[in-house]
Design an enzyme around this catalytic site. Structure first.
Site, short mmCIF file in Angstrom:
data_model
loop_
_atom_site.label_atom_id
_atom_site.label_comp_id
_atom_site.label_asym_id
_atom_site.label_seq_id
_atom_site.Cartn_x
_atom_site.Cartn_y
_atom_site.Cartn_z
N CYS A 91 -5.97 3.31 12.77
CA CYS A 91 -6.20 2.22 13.01
C CYS A 91 -7.23 3.11 12.80
CB CYS A 91 -5.71 0.94 14.08
SG CYS A 91 -6.08 2.00 16.20
N ARG B 60 -9.56 -5.11 5.97
CA ARG B 60 -10.76 -3.48 6.60
C ARG B 60 -9.83 -2.86 5.89
NH1 ARG B 60 -10.46 -2.77 12.62
NH2 ARG B 60 -12.73 -1.07 11.68
#
Length: 284
Positions: free
Chosen positions: A240, A181
């Site tokens: 995040c 990611r």
């Protein structure tokens, strides 16, 4: 009484289940199945535990400018803590089934509101069950208490501060998402892939042993020191996808004795709200 501020073992929780000045909070959640956590809690939880929902209890309403999990309104959150029986005299224990990835959000929020006596159950609910410790079904409620506090503004950074940082670097930015990611190879949740330019990557699950317990303080300190280099911990900002699992890094750094890291509470899902903000692909 000993105060637990980072981790607590299942044995220590078991020994204190009878205490009226302890509050246990189940934080199980699944981003893809938001109802799963509460359903699983009802099927079995640590005796006396109340349930905290990531979307409803540990986050505020989304807006066109925020990320997926903005922090809750202070007054609303304090009322929720009061309903759970939490006040400044209580030791709080939080847990989930993913090594503390969701429970760390409540751990961070309580510290954000000046409540230091909060600890993650090391190994989570699965470790508790593996020990053969008791489980109860249904929904537990505590006698309400009174929790009043204002948040610490120094505990987090805003999107505006991240933008300023890109113009004039002031801290080390750590992305806590999975490496694929971070590199922008895949993005299962947010509409845009990649990372904030200049950020380095450390997956939050790297803080754990294979059995889901946290690595030792010595190991965590060695690994984070290698990542930080000459940057002092108080000049570290973690993020995040939505400001949840990045709290795991702040906890891990506290366990390691590296104090003062801050959270970019909006995280990636807020950063990409403005298409004019830069993104990076690949590794730094």
């Amino acid at each position: 009484m000993a105060i637990y501020t980072t981790l607590i073992s299942p044995q220590d929780v078991l020994s204190n289940l009878h205490r009226q000045d302890w509050v246990i909070v189940d934080c199980r959640f699944d981003l893809m199945q938001p109802d799963w956590g509460f359903l699983s809690y009802q099927e079995g939880h640590i005796p006396g535990a109340v349930y905290a929902d990531l979307d409803r209890d540990l986050s505020g309403p989304r807006t066109p400018l925020t990320g997926r999990h903005p922090p809750p309104d202070p007054d609303v959150f304090c009322r929720r803590l009061s309903q759970w029986g939490i006040d400044p005299t209580k030791q709080v224990v939080v847990y989930d089934t993913v090594g503390g990835a969701f429970a760390a959000r409540l751990w961070w929020l309580l510290r954000f509101f000046y409540h230091e006596a909060v600890a993650i159950l090391d190994g989570g609910f699965d470790h508790w069950v593996r020990q053969g410790f008791p489980v109860e079904k249904g929904v537990h409620t505590n006698s309400p208490s009174i929790f009043r506090a204002q948040p610490k503004p120094s505990f987090f950074v805003t999107t505006a501060e991240i933008e300023q940082h890109l113009q004039q670097p002031r801290f080390l930015l750590i992305d806590a998402r999975a490496p694929e990611r971070y590199r922008g190879e895949t993005e299962p949740i947010d509409p845009v892939a990649g990372h904030i330019p200049g950020a380095v990557n450390r997956f939050h699950q790297n803080n754990l042993n294979p059995d889901g317990t946290f690595k030792s303080p010595v190991t965590l300190r060695e690994e984070f020191t290698a990542l930080l280099g000459s940057t002092p911990p108080e000049q570290v900002v973690v993020y995040c996808g939505s400001g949840v699992t990045s709290c795991h890094h702040i906890l891990a750094m506290e366990i390691a004795g590296l104090h003062g890291a801050r959270l970019y509470v909006g995280s990636w899902s807020e950063w990409i709200r403005d298409p004019n903000r830069p993104i990076a692909i690949g590794t730094e």
